[in-house]
Design an enzyme around this catalytic site. Structure first.
Site, PDB file in Angstrom:
ATOM      1  N   SER A   1       0.896  -1.186  -0.142  1.00 42.78           N
ATOM      2  CA  SER A   1      -0.109  -0.079   0.074  1.00 42.78           C
ATOM      3  C   SER A   1       0.757   1.415   0.083  1.00 42.78           C
ATOM      4  O   SER A   1       1.923   1.156   0.455  1.00 42.78           O
ATOM      5  CB  SER A   1      -1.035  -0.018   1.021  1.00 42.78           C
ATOM      6  OG  SER A   1      -1.577   1.119   1.396  1.00 42.78           O
TER       7      SER A   1
ATOM      8  N   TYR B   1      -1.632  -0.969  10.195  1.00 42.18           N
ATOM      9  CA  TYR B   1      -1.771  -1.212   8.839  1.00 42.18           C
ATOM     10  C   TYR B   1      -0.618  -0.899   8.271  1.00 42.18           C
ATOM     11  O   TYR B   1      -0.092  -1.356   7.213  1.00 42.18           O
ATOM     12  CB  TYR B   1      -3.018  -0.823   8.163  1.00 42.18           C
ATOM     13  CG  TYR B   1      -3.286  -1.040   6.868  1.00 42.18           C
ATOM     14  CD1 TYR B   1      -3.721  -2.100   6.351  1.00 42.18           C
ATOM     15  CD2 TYR B   1      -2.834   0.191   5.854  1.00 42.18           C
ATOM     16  CE1 TYR B   1      -3.770  -2.158   4.919  1.00 42.18           C
ATOM     17  CE2 TYR B   1      -2.951  -0.108   4.551  1.00 42.18           C
ATOM     18  CZ  TYR B   1      -3.516  -1.243   3.904  1.00 42.18           C
ATOM     19  OH  TYR B   1      -3.406  -1.603   2.800  1.00 42.18           O
TER      20      TYR B   1
END
Length: 176
Positions: free
Chosen positions: A144, A157
């Site tokens: 990401s 995350y």
């Protein structure tokens, strides 16, 4: 020499959500002629995804907790028994909790790291064992932009995806 994916066997983790990235990846691999195995922790949702994907090609659904070593080993064994091997694996499974780091418990942190990072290690390690029997293969690990930019409100995350980025570069160097 033929180029393309026809006849290749591909696996995708985190593929049970019909509106999710893993499902879309599986659908694209089927469209390219792959035989595909999909995995997810939810057997019920996984079966629904399999039924939808079966319209596009040959699909095997394998329930799997990608943070559990024995479950991952079983997934790859089942794929080999059904399809005869593995050529491509996409580590897509992940969770995205919306919680500030200072409010997160150690257990919540561990869950994010297990699902988002440990799973990539386990799946990559197991996949390469099966791929090496076929002369090699392709590992794709979902990361990401949060790996580089951070993500206020979901720092676990971001940290896990940053580690996935580094793990991917290391695996590439070791398996080259």
């Amino acid at each position: 020499m033929e180029y393309g994916l026809g006849g290749k066997v591909a696996g995708v983790s985190g593929a049970a959500s019909i509106k999710g990235i893993g499902f879309a990846i599986a659908k694209a691999l089927l469209a390219e002629g792959c035989k595909v195995f999909i995995s997810d922790i939810s057997a019920e949702r996984l079966e629904e995804a399999k039924q939808e994907l079966a319209r596009f090609g040959e699909v095997l659904a394998i329930p799997c907790d990608v943070s559990d070593e024995a479950s991952v080993q079983g997934m790859f064994k089942a794929a080999e028994e059904h399809f005869g091997g593995v050529d491509i694996f996409v580590s897509n499974a992940g969770i995205y909790p919306q919680k500030a780091l200072c409010e997160m418990s150690a257990g919540e942190w561990d869950t994010v790291m297990n699902v988002n990072l440990r799973s990539v290690f386990l799946c990559g390690r197991e996949a390469q064992k099966y791929m090496s029997k076929r002369g090699g293969g392709v590992l794709i690990n979902a990361a990401s932009y949060a790996a580089i930019l951070g993500s206020a409100g979901s720092g676990a995350y971001a940290a896990s995806k940053s580690a996935v980025y580094s793990l991917t570069k290391t695996l590439a160097a070791e398996l080259a």
